[in-house]
Design a protein around this motif. Structure first.
Motif, short mmCIF file in Angstrom:
data_model
loop_
_atom_site.label_atom_id
_atom_site.label_comp_id
_atom_site.label_asym_id
_atom_site.label_seq_id
_atom_site.Cartn_x
_atom_site.Cartn_y
_atom_site.Cartn_z
N UNK A 122 0.83 -1.21 0.00
CA UNK A 122 0.00 0.00 0.00
C UNK A 122 0.86 1.26 0.00
N UNK A 123 1.98 1.22 0.74
CA UNK A 123 2.86 2.39 0.78
C UNK A 123 3.52 2.60 -0.58
N UNK A 124 3.92 1.51 -1.23
CA UNK A 124 4.52 1.64 -2.56
C UNK A 124 3.53 2.21 -3.56
N UNK A 139 0.63 -14.95 -8.00
CA UNK A 139 -0.70 -14.86 -8.58
C UNK A 139 -1.65 -14.12 -7.64
N UNK A 140 -1.56 -14.41 -6.35
CA UNK A 140 -2.40 -13.73 -5.36
C UNK A 140 -2.08 -12.25 -5.28
N UNK A 141 -0.79 -11.90 -5.42
CA UNK A 141 -0.39 -10.50 -5.36
C UNK A 141 -1.00 -9.72 -6.52
N UNK A 142 -0.96 -10.31 -7.71
CA UNK A 142 -1.57 -9.66 -8.87
C UNK A 142 -3.06 -9.46 -8.62
N UNK A 143 -3.72 -10.49 -8.11
CA UNK A 143 -5.16 -10.40 -7.83
C UNK A 143 -5.44 -9.35 -6.77
N UNK A 144 -4.65 -9.33 -5.71
CA UNK A 144 -4.83 -8.37 -4.61
C UNK A 144 -4.79 -6.93 -5.12
N UNK A 145 -3.85 -6.67 -6.00
CA UNK A 145 -3.64 -5.30 -6.48
C UNK A 145 -4.62 -4.88 -7.57
N UNK A 188 -7.85 -6.96 0.21
CA UNK A 188 -7.43 -5.58 -0.08
C UNK A 188 -8.39 -4.59 0.57
N UNK A 189 -9.69 -4.88 0.47
CA UNK A 189 -10.68 -3.97 1.06
C UNK A 189 -10.58 -3.96 2.58
N UNK A 190 -10.30 -5.10 3.17
CA UNK A 190 -10.11 -5.16 4.61
C UNK A 190 -8.95 -4.27 5.06
N UNK A 191 -7.98 -4.09 4.13
CA UNK A 191 -6.80 -3.27 4.44
C UNK A 191 -6.95 -1.84 3.96
N UNK A 192 -8.20 -1.45 3.61
CA UNK A 192 -8.48 -0.03 3.40
C UNK A 192 -8.53 0.45 1.97
N UNK A 193 -8.38 -0.45 0.99
CA UNK A 193 -8.41 -0.01 -0.40
C UNK A 193 -9.57 -0.70 -1.12
#
Length: 510
Positions: free
Chosen positions: A112-114, A140-146, A158-163
């Motif tokens: 998120x900071x990046x 694969x999960x990282x791509x999906x998360x972002x 991702x939504x749980x972490x504020x985005x």
């Protein structure tokens, strides 16, 4: 020795390929003070920041029109597990950065900071994924998360972490230096992994991935060929398989050996010329990798990516050897100018390049000191002076400068370098006199279109060792240059270049 003279012919009406803005890319690794103390100071810092990101660094870099930023490595990428860098910072697990200084990494600067940093910079994110110690599912999960909209396990996380909304993340590296710190793999083994990882790095929503396979070191053309064989066949005209869209390689410039690279600031003419001679070698390397790729991809659908380049010196005395903190002189700036001239000539194949690194590490754009001062390096100024080349059309520069060379070992350094482009009917010429001792009179013969009133700037100093410090931040800085005159027939420009100088000339075209 007397000053030299020569000519350079530019056909302004014969425009070449687009110079991708991504050739002016940057690199930020969890290494030394690049992230912590460079980009990131934390929200409680007295240094002005936004969400912990240092604003004076951001403001300086925005003036360069940074097109992309590569993160989290480098070697660090293949020991980085992205789920350690999300969620509340106080709960993030810690790790030891074994590659760079053997120091503890608290993971306060994560995904998120990046992404917030890229938003502030206006830069496209380029994420280097973990192939060396990670898993296919992890990337694969990282791509999906972002990047995934709608509902899915990673989108919910991702939504749980504020985005709420996904980000646009176009560039993904399938590992880094897999021949070395990224796993010490054989080319054949990595080639299979590249296909596998690329398969599961999926396009989500309208986010289209540009997957970059981890390519060669220096002149390892066999590595490049092994990877190209995975997507096409020898000499055929088939469209390459769409496993990856880019293929990288790395090349650093040093004056000595890897065991004794030399000082960043204390060097004589011999080391100066050897450095620029070695920097000049990047032209041959790009040509070599391009030639291999042309056999398998004659339509040039796959981009060549030089995602680590720059000078590498011994660290500054008294600093952690694993932090790779070095000063940055006029010599480094001339190395950068030379590289960009080469990049522009290879614009048809070379799609991206990333200097190593952006802040406080190796050939940095900016340095921050223990008094919280921000120092713009000579290399920074070359990027700023050259930014008009981004997404411009390349123009061939035909140089004829008899005697413009210096012997280096069994080879020769060409001591004049130039490139040119046109964008929005504006001509931009970049030219360097790399000779440490002699001036150069260069006449640009401009054909095909008329050039209007020009402006010019110069970057030079009294000696190549000159550099900027907190006490003297403007020792090497660009200034207006009056050494450019119209030729007698008004069809060209005559430039009086002092030794060790970099000049840009801009003029409207009609």
């Amino acid at each position: 020795m007397p000053d030299r003279s020569g000519t350079a012919v530019i056909n302004l009406d014969l425009e070449g390929p687009v110079i991708s803005r991504h050739l002016y890319g940057h690199f930020a690794e969890h290494l030394g003070r690049c992230i912590y103390g460079g980009f990131w100071v934390g929200e409680d810092s007295p240094i002005p920041n936004e969400g912990g990101i240092r604003l004076d660094v951001v403001e300086a870099l925005r003036r360069l029109n940074i097109p992309n930023l590569r993160w989290p490595g480098g070697c660090f990428a293949d020991e980085y597990h992205w789920t350690d860098g999300i969620g509340p910072r106080e709960g993030r697990p810690r790790m030891v950065n074994t590659h760079w200084g053997d120091v503890e990494e608290n993971n306060h600067f994560g995904t998120h900071e990046f992404m917030a940093l890229c938003d502030l910079l206006g830069a496209d994110p380029y994420i280097s994924g973990n192939v060396g110690s990670g898993t296919v599912k992890e990337m694969s999960d990282w791509v999906e998360y972002l990047t995934r909209p709608g509902d899915s396990p990673m989108a919910r996380l991702r939504r749980e972490n504020g985005r709420d909304e996904p980000w646009r993340v176009p560039f993904w590296g399938l590992g880094n230096e897999t021949w070395g710190c990224g796993g010490n793999m054989r080319a054949e083994h990595y080639a299979d992994l590249a296909r596998q990882y690329a398969t599961y790095c999926r396009d989500h929503g309208d986010n289209k991935l540009y997957r970059i396979a981890a390519g060669a070191s220096d002149d390892d053309y066999a590595w490049t060929e092994t990877l190209m064989k995975q997507i096409s066949c020898f000499g055929c005209e088939a469209t390459p398989k769409n496993f990856f869209q880019g293929l990288s390689f790395h090349y650093y410039t040093i004056a000595g050996t890897w065991e004794a690279k030399g000082s960043a600031t204390e060097f004589g003419n011999e080391d100066y010329y050897r450095t620029l001679f070695n920097a000049q070698r990047v032209d041959r390397l790009i040509s070599g990798h391009s030639a291999v790729m042309d056999v398998y991809d004659p339509g040039r659908k796959v981009g060549l990516v030089l995602d680590e380049w720059g000078t590498w010196w011994e660290v500054e005395p008294g600093t952690n050897p694993g932090f790779l903190h070095q000063q940055n002189t006029l010599r480094d700036a001339l190395v950068a100018g030379l590289h960009f001239d080469v990049f522009h000539r290879h614009a048809e194949r070379l799609f991206m390049a990333n200097i190593a690194q952006t802040v406080n590490v190796l050939q940095a754009m900016v340095l921050t000191d223990d008094q919280e001062r921000l120092i713009l390096t000579p290399t920074y100024h070359v990027f700023e002076m050259n930014k008009g080349h981004q997404d411009a059309r390349a123009l061939d520069v035909h140089l004829r400068v008899p005697g413009a060379g210096r012997a280096v070992g069994d080879g020769e350094l060409r001591t004049v370098s130039a490139s040119a482009s046109v964008r929005d009917d504006t001509l931009l010429i970049s030219v360097s006199n790399l000779d440490a001792e002699d001036g150069l009179t260069l006449t640009f013969d401009l054909r095909g279109r008329a050039a209007g009133e020009h402006t010019a700037r110069i970057l030079t100093a009294d000696r190549p060792q000159a550099h900027n410090t907190g006490e003297a931040p403007g020792t090497v800085a660009p200034r207006a240059f009056d050494g450019v005159r119209r030729t007698e027939d008004n069809g060209g420009l005559r430039v009086e270049l002092p030794p060790h100088s970099f000049v840009t000339i801009e003029a409207p075209l009609s």
